[in-house]
Design a protein around this motif. Sequence first.
Motif: not given
Length: 164
Positions: A39, A43, A100, A102, A104-105, A107-109, A111-112
């Motif tokens: 992940k 990212f 994951t 998709e 993500p943004s 910020e979402e990266m 958070r994940l």
Amino acid sequence: MQTQDKNLPVDIGIEEESRKEIADGLSRVLADTYSLYLKTHYFHWNVTGPQFNSLHLMFEQQYTELAIAVDDIAERIRALGVFAPGSYSAFAELSSIPETSEVPSAEEMVRLLVEGNEAVARTARSVFPATERGKDESTADLLTGRLRVHEKTAWMLRSILNAQ
């Protein structure tokens, strides 16, 4: 979990049942760590936005550390006399970290990755009772080091989001 050849038994002062129980726990830690590695690397390749450079470099440092960790964890499983899992299907079955698929943004990266690091910490923490029962200080030391890394990484990532 398949154990190694019985022709030369493992006699390191930890009973076979304890070694198997500890190795099963470490296999879950390995699966979580490898899933988090994938992940984080994903990212790193795909992050965009105003924080691109800092996040790209941070993610690279994190996945590099995780790549070393998966080897350390797998080698500890082997030292216990058990074969380490290594297939995607085994990791998918053992891991608590969702995939994951998709992009993500940024910020979402972040958070994940907070969630992923916290998941690895929880999984690592869950193995301590088995290490205590088996008197396996080497695995406890490995897990303590992993906890330190994942708790610190989660804190640093969380700080980017300004969340407490």
